[in-house]
Scaffold this motif. Structure first.
Motif, PDB file in Angstrom:
ATOM      1  N   ARG A 190      57.525  19.053   0.877  1.00 44.89           N
ATOM      2  CA  ARG A 190      58.281  19.969  -0.001  1.00 44.89           C
ATOM      3  C   ARG A 190      57.364  20.564  -1.061  1.00 44.89           C
ATOM      4  N   TRP A 191      56.447  19.774  -1.591  1.00 46.65           N
ATOM      5  CA  TRP A 191      55.503  20.283  -2.584  1.00 46.65           C
ATOM      6  C   TRP A 191      54.573  21.328  -1.977  1.00 46.65           C
ATOM      7  N   GLU A 192      54.152  21.100  -0.742  1.00 52.06           N
ATOM      8  CA  GLU A 192      53.279  22.067  -0.071  1.00 52.06           C
ATOM      9  C   GLU A 192      54.036  23.370   0.189  1.00 52.06           C
ATOM     10  N   TYR A 193      55.299  23.259   0.576  1.00 51.61           N
ATOM     11  CA  TYR A 193      56.133  24.447   0.780  1.00 51.61           C
ATOM     12  C   TYR A 193      56.257  25.216  -0.540  1.00 51.61           C
ATOM     13  N   ALA A 194      56.488  24.498  -1.631  1.00 53.97           N
ATOM     14  CA  ALA A 194      56.598  25.132  -2.949  1.00 53.97           C
ATOM     15  C   ALA A 194      55.288  25.833  -3.309  1.00 53.97           C
ATOM     16  N   ARG A 195      54.176  25.187  -3.037  1.00 52.08           N
ATOM     17  CA  ARG A 195      52.871  25.786  -3.324  1.00 52.08           C
ATOM     18  C   ARG A 195      52.703  27.086  -2.544  1.00 52.08           C
ATOM     19  N   CYS A 196      53.067  27.068  -1.283  1.00 50.07           N
ATOM     20  CA  CYS A 196      52.949  28.272  -0.450  1.00 50.07           C
ATOM     21  C   CYS A 196      53.861  29.394  -0.947  1.00 50.07           C
ATOM     22  N   LEU A 197      55.082  29.058  -1.351  1.00 50.65           N
ATOM     23  CA  LEU A 197      55.991  30.075  -1.893  1.00 50.65           C
ATOM     24  C   LEU A 197      55.407  30.717  -3.146  1.00 50.65           C
ATOM     25  N   HIS A 209      53.537  32.006 -12.313  1.00 47.83           N
ATOM     26  CA  HIS A 209      53.966  31.509 -11.001  1.00 47.83           C
ATOM     27  C   HIS A 209      53.784  29.994 -10.862  1.00 47.83           C
ATOM     28  N   GLY A 210      53.332  29.363 -11.921  1.00 51.60           N
ATOM     29  CA  GLY A 210      53.199  27.907 -11.897  1.00 51.60           C
ATOM     30  C   GLY A 210      52.085  27.425 -10.990  1.00 51.60           C
ATOM     31  N   LEU A 211      50.961  28.111 -11.054  1.00 49.32           N
ATOM     32  CA  LEU A 211      49.809  27.747 -10.238  1.00 49.32           C
ATOM     33  C   LEU A 211      48.594  27.498 -11.115  1.00 49.32           C
ATOM     34  N   THR A 212      47.758  26.581 -10.682  1.00 46.10           N
ATOM     35  CA  THR A 212      46.437  26.402 -11.286  1.00 46.10           C
ATOM     36  C   THR A 212      45.423  26.566 -10.160  1.00 46.10           C
ATOM     37  N   GLU A 213      44.242  27.027 -10.526  1.00 45.16           N
ATOM     38  CA  GLU A 213      43.208  27.257  -9.535  1.00 45.16           C
ATOM     39  C   GLU A 213      42.133  26.184  -9.649  1.00 45.16           C
ATOM     40  N   THR A 214      41.770  25.630  -8.511  1.00 41.22           N
ATOM     41  CA  THR A 214      40.703  24.631  -8.448  1.00 41.22           C
ATOM     42  C   THR A 214      39.634  25.133  -7.486  1.00 41.22           C
ATOM     43  N   THR A 238      52.154  23.646 -10.152  1.00 41.18           N
ATOM     44  CA  THR A 238      52.533  22.807 -11.294  1.00 41.18           C
ATOM     45  C   THR A 238      54.009  22.424 -11.152  1.00 41.18           C
ATOM     46  N   VAL A 239      54.473  21.571 -12.038  1.00 38.06           N
ATOM     47  CA  VAL A 239      55.893  21.199 -12.028  1.00 38.06           C
ATOM     48  C   VAL A 239      56.751  22.445 -12.244  1.00 38.06           C
ATOM     49  N   ALA A 240      56.335  23.306 -13.169  1.00 39.46           N
ATOM     50  CA  ALA A 240      57.083  24.551 -13.414  1.00 39.46           C
ATOM     51  C   ALA A 240      57.095  25.427 -12.161  1.00 39.46           C
ATOM     52  N   GLY A 241      55.969  25.487 -11.458  1.00 38.58           N
ATOM     53  CA  GLY A 241      55.899  26.251 -10.220  1.00 38.58           C
ATOM     54  C   GLY A 241      56.789  25.655  -9.148  1.00 38.58           C
ATOM     55  N   PHE A 242      56.841  24.327  -9.085  1.00 38.49           N
ATOM     56  CA  PHE A 242      57.711  23.638  -8.133  1.00 38.49           C
ATOM     57  C   PHE A 242      59.168  23.994  -8.399  1.00 38.49           C
TER      58      PHE A 242
END
Length: 81
Positions: free
Chosen positions: A60-67, A13-18, A25-29
């Protein structure tokens, strides 16, 4: 959730956990962009507004992260890991 399966799902899903949560990530975006296009085609006005923003816009990046978090959460729930 088994750590390896969870990591695979996060990567898919193109996510990293912190420590502070998830980062897209770019792929997730890029995956989120495709999902937003599908949502826009279904008449989702929020997706249309987000896609109208520039690709460097933090909103837009935050929206992508939420999706992507939503997609990851659904997969985790459905698979039971």
């Amino acid at each position: 959730m088994h750590d390896e399966r969870r990591q695979d799902a996060l990567q898919r899903h193109g996510l990293t956990e912190t420590q502070d949560g998830f980062t897209v990530t770019v792929a997730g975006f890029q995956k989120a962009g495709q999902r937003a296009q599908d949502l826009r085609a279904e008449g989702n006005e929020e997706a249309a507004r987000m896609l109208a923003l520039g690709t460097t816009d933090p909103v837009r990046w935050e929206y992508a992260r939420c999706l992507q978090i939503d997609a990851f959460s659904k997969e985790a729930h459905e698979s039971g890991f």
